[in-house]
Scaffold this motif. Structure first.
Motif, PDB file in Angstrom:
ATOM      1  N   UNK A 231      -6.653  19.396 112.141  1.00 37.67           N
ATOM      2  CA  UNK A 231      -6.075  20.155 113.263  1.00 37.67           C
ATOM      3  C   UNK A 231      -4.620  20.508 112.963  1.00 37.67           C
ATOM      4  N   UNK A 232      -3.839  19.533 112.471  1.00 43.08           N
ATOM      5  CA  UNK A 232      -2.440  19.803 112.129  1.00 43.08           C
ATOM      6  C   UNK A 232      -2.333  20.879 111.053  1.00 43.08           C
ATOM      7  N   UNK A 233      -3.189  20.781 110.039  1.00 45.54           N
ATOM      8  CA  UNK A 233      -3.187  21.763 108.951  1.00 45.54           C
ATOM      9  C   UNK A 233      -3.545  23.146 109.484  1.00 45.54           C
ATOM     10  N   UNK A 234      -4.545  23.200 110.351  1.00 40.78           N
ATOM     11  CA  UNK A 234      -4.987  24.482 110.909  1.00 40.78           C
ATOM     12  C   UNK A 234      -3.869  25.142 111.722  1.00 40.78           C
ATOM     13  N   UNK A 235      -3.192  24.327 112.543  1.00 42.65           N
ATOM     14  CA  UNK A 235      -2.101  24.851 113.369  1.00 42.65           C
ATOM     15  C   UNK A 235      -0.955  25.359 112.499  1.00 42.65           C
ATOM     16  N   UNK A 236      -0.543  24.540 111.535  1.00 46.87           N
ATOM     17  CA  UNK A 236       0.586  24.914 110.672  1.00 46.87           C
ATOM     18  C   UNK A 236       0.249  26.095 109.765  1.00 46.87           C
TER      19      UNK A 236
END
Length: 265
Positions: A231-236
């Motif tokens: 999720x963090x990777x997708x957002x960033x």
């Protein structure tokens, strides 16, 4: 306790973005009036970074002399400047350096897109990371030292990217998406390594170890922690791509309108 979108949050956004707007107008006016070049832009970024470092030092002194962060007289290692927003301290020194290097061309997209998207999220939900402090006002009191420090610091992380674009110092390309994400991955790997090295200090740089203050922490403590990192990777990654792509599109539309006006004249 102050809440997201409460009086203190909204007043903070009002005075902070008013200050950013005033500084942008003033510095861009000076650049245009006196025909300043790239060295002027670098100086603006460099001195803004110095200003950020001053506030970082003030924060450190405040934490050392406050029992809220551990025994008085000791520096809390988990608050060392290796969080995602702390990366602006290093990125803007590189970008604002008098001499260009290959590293600069990679850090520029990171310093623009990643810093802008991450800071925008943090300023939208400041309560999660404690940016609002413990009082419901912006009075000049001891309890508001850190709120003023964090808001002015994060304001710089909005100011520099906007200045980079509006001054023409940074001209984004689609290939910059890859550069920004690559630098972000390197920085994240470094931060996570420090989290494990400083295991006993409760370090959680870039919220990668324990997810403190991150709204998606429940994923990290759940049955599938990998979802947290995805999720963090997708957002960033998507946020970086959107910011750079949108900036390129806006620039092209702006240039097109300018050319049309010139032709009309």
């Amino acid at each position: 306790m102050p809440e997201n979108f409460g009086t203190k949050h909204l007043l903070g956004l009002a005075w902070l973005f008013s200050l950013i707007a005033i500084m942008l107008i003033l510095l861009l006016h000076i650049k245009k009036k006196y025909n300043k070049g790239e060295q002027y832009d670098k100086a603006v970024i460099r001195y803004t970074c110095y200003f950020m470092w001053i506030w970082e030092i003030i924060k450190s002194i405040r934490m050392i002399n406050c029992s809220d962060y551990g025994p008085i007289g000791y520096y809390p290692l988990w608050m060392a400047p290796f969080h995602i927003c702390s990366m602006g301290l290093y990125a803007y020194l590189i970008i604002g350096s008098k001499k260009d290097s290959k590293l600069t061309e990679w850090v520029k997209p990171f310093g623009f897109a990643v810093m802008l998207i991450v800071t925008s999220i943090i300023l939208t939900i400041p309560q999660a990371t404690g940016l609002l402090g413990v009082t419901n006002d912006w009075n000049f009191t001891f309890d508001n030292i850190l709120p003023y420090q964090t808001w002015l610091y994060h304001g710089c992380l909005v100011f520099v990217p906007l200045y980079m674009i509006l001054s023409g110092f940074y001209k984004p390309k689609f290939s910059d998406i890859y550069k920004a994400i690559t630098v972000l991955c390197v920085v994240a790997a470094f931060a996570q390594a420090l989290n494990f090295i400083l295991e006993g200090s409760n370090a959680d740089f870039m919220t990668l170890r324990y997810g403190y203050g991150n709204p998606f922490q429940f994923l990290l403590t759940g049955p599938a922690p990998i979802l947290y990192y995805l999720v963090l990777a997708a957002i960033c990654f998507s946020g970086t791509a959107i910011v750079i792509s949108a900036t390129i599109l806006i620039k092209k539309l702006s240039n097109k309108k300018t050319k049309q006006k010139i032709v009309t004249l």
